[in-house]
Design a protein around this motif. Structure first.
Motif, mmCIF file in Angstrom:
data_model
loop_
_atom_site.group_PDB
_atom_site.id
_atom_site.type_symbol
_atom_site.label_atom_id
_atom_site.label_comp_id
_atom_site.label_asym_id
_atom_site.label_seq_id
_atom_site.Cartn_x
_atom_site.Cartn_y
_atom_site.Cartn_z
ATOM 1 N N ARG A 112 62.404 37.914 2.987
ATOM 2 C CA ARG A 112 62.472 36.676 2.218
ATOM 3 C C ARG A 112 61.067 36.233 1.806
ATOM 4 O O ARG A 112 60.511 35.287 2.340
ATOM 5 C CB ARG A 112 63.161 35.574 3.029
ATOM 6 N N PRO B 179 60.886 36.095 -5.866
ATOM 7 C CA PRO B 179 61.405 36.324 -4.514
ATOM 8 C C PRO B 179 62.281 37.576 -4.506
ATOM 9 O O PRO B 179 63.200 37.704 -5.318
ATOM 10 C CB PRO B 179 62.255 35.078 -4.240
ATOM 11 N N ARG C 91 64.562 38.678 -2.633
ATOM 12 C CA ARG C 91 65.977 38.563 -2.286
ATOM 13 C C ARG C 91 66.868 38.180 -3.458
ATOM 14 O O ARG C 91 68.085 38.374 -3.392
ATOM 15 C CB ARG C 91 66.147 37.493 -1.209
ATOM 16 N N ILE C 92 66.280 37.570 -4.486
ATOM 17 C CA ILE C 92 67.149 37.156 -5.586
ATOM 18 C C ILE C 92 67.041 38.121 -6.770
ATOM 19 O O ILE C 92 67.570 37.850 -7.838
ATOM 20 C CB ILE C 92 66.909 35.693 -6.022
#
Lengths: 241, 233
Positions: free
Chosen positions: A91, A132, A134-135
């Motif tokens: 993250r 980021p 994670r996205i």
């Protein structure tokens, strides 16, 4: 890219992995030469992923051994890396995911940053650097995972079904990266379910069935004249169990 | 006194900016937040280490910390009292009936909560990250800061649980601090005292302030977490 010293060939001897007394990888032996692209094929449960993990050192074999250039496997700075079916991104930003991995190899922060930027630039991921991780989309994450592996400058790269969760465009992008890695001198050992992909990428095929190696054959020969009945059935899309 | 009147009196007391009231609120926050900081500094790494380490007796420690989450504040207070009283092993420090001793007692109460909840968060994350991190060459020790940072959004809730316990308890700080006016009197000890004395307005006023602060802190933490999570994925 690694000078004259090489950790290859990789040699698996009598490799066996038991869970609850059942041999999921059953006494397999093979050798991977420098610079080859070897695709491990076989039906579900054949032991493909386990074989990769045993070679990479994530699992300890119940019996048998994995040796690199004749020496028993030792911990320390690994010269082999692995890309998983589902990339695990931390993250934090895409760039930070790369510098994190590099910092684990005891690179100085400055070296880690320049190497991470180099890896992103090499594979056209610069615009993702600050995003980021994670996205990002599944395809972007997998390309990032590939760039992360490349940044570590491994001599051997293990890939466990790297495209099975991706759409055709992302699959193509990952395949191009694999070809680029190979052109850089990396040795590739990967598993796939995708026959077309295996034909596009393989120099040789290691065919597993029920934890055993049925054949290790040059790719062209494997697809035209497989030696084992099971491999023939597999290529023809027949059910195997 | 009727509750209606007590409520009105409580509100006007709050609005008047009463100095005694202000001091009580200030001390309460100082004690609980300091205890929270101490517990977080100890509990976050300890919880993560407990999640990742493999050693004999680990299960016992996990159960012990889980059980200590339910440690009654008066028992924690009694234990710290025995340690810090003049004849106790740490009596020479001479901090019994001071805010410092109250911080010690509250840290003892909160640390197990932070350790246990952190252990759970980090254990779950490790399940997801283990192969990747080991593949990258990370040792379990190196994984501790990585997982604490990646678990930061869940850990906000852990910290809030710790703060909730500290700000709500009365038993430990009553025994350790002694509820000395202007020195160790906090919101909860004052509420207990004023209620028993019959000064419901002050007790209620303090109760309203305590609830409001708790609500605001939680709202702020929640909002921060949500926004940060949106940004960081």
């Amino acid at each position: 890219m690694h000078g004259s010293f090489s950790i290859l060939p990789l040699r698996a001897e009598g490799l066996t992995y038991n869970i609850a007394g059942r041999a999921l990888v059953d006494d397999i032996s093979f050798e991977i030469a420098r610079g080859t692209r070897t695709i491990i094929m076989g039906p579900n449960g054949a032991g493909k992923s386990l074989t990769l993990r045993l070679c990479h050192g994530l699992l300890k074999p119940t019996l048998g051994s994995v040796t690199w250039n004749g020496a028993a496997y030792t911990e320390g700075r690994k010269r082999h890396a692995m890309v998983f079916q589902r990339p695990v991104m931390l993250r934090r930003s895409a760039l930070a995911n790369l510098t994190h991995a590099l910092s684990l190899t005891r690179s100085s922060p400055r070296d880690a940053l320049s190497r991470a930027n180099e890896a992103l630039a090499r594979f056209g991921l610069v615009e993702l650097a600050r995003r980021p991780a994670r996205i990002l989309s599944g395809g972007e994450q997998q390309r990032l995972a590939m760039a992360r592996a490349w940044a570590l400058d491994p001599e051997v790269l293990f890939l466990d079904e790297p495209t099975s969760a991706l759409d055709p465009t992302a699959t193509r992008a990952v395949e191009d990266m694999i070809k680029a890695f190979h052109a850089d001198g990396m040795t590739i050992l990967m598993t796939t379910h995708d026959l077309g992909q295996a034909q596009r990428l393989a120099d040789e095929v290691l065919f597993l069935h029920r934890g055993r190696i049925l054949e290790q054959t040059p790719a062209k020969e494997f697809f035209e004249r497989p030696r084992s009945d099971a491999a023939r059935a597999f290529i023809n899309g027949e059910l195997l169990w | 006194m009727h509750e209606d009147n007590a409520f009105t009196a409580a509100v006007s007391l709050i609005l008047s900016g009463d100095a005694v009231l202000g001091e009580i609120v200030r001390l309460s926050l100082a004690v609980s937040l300091t205890a929270l900081l101490v517990s977080a500094i100890i509990g976050l790494p300890l919880g993560a280490a407990l999640a990742l380490a493999r050693f004999p007796g680990r299960s016992f420690l996990v159960v012990a910390f889980n059980a200590l989450m339910g440690l009654p504040p008066v028992v924690a207070g009694l234990m710290v009292y025995l340690m810090l009283s003049r004849s106790g092993p740490l009596g020479w420090i001479g901090i019994l009936f001071t805010p410092s001793a109250m911080i010690v007692a509250q840290s003892l109460l909160i640390t197990p909560i932070i350790v246990s909840l952190t252990r759970q968060v980090v254990e779950d994350l490790w399940g997801e990250y283990e192969e990747q991190l080991r593949s990258l060459g990370s040792t379990r020790l190196q994984a501790i800061p990585t997982l604490l940072w990646d678990g930061r959004f869940s850990l906000i809730t852990t910290i809030l649980a710790g703060f909730g316990r500290a700000s709500a308890e009365v038993g430990a700080i009553l025994i350790i601090g002694g509820n000395i006016a202007g020195y160790t009197r906090t919101m909860t000890t004052a509420i207990a005292l004023e209620t028993s004395k019959g000064d419901l307005a002050l007790a209620l006023g303090l109760g309203i302030i305590l609830l409001t602060i708790t609500l605001l802190l939680n709202a702020a933490a929640y909002a921060t977490g949500r926004i940060a999570q949106k940004v960081a994925g």
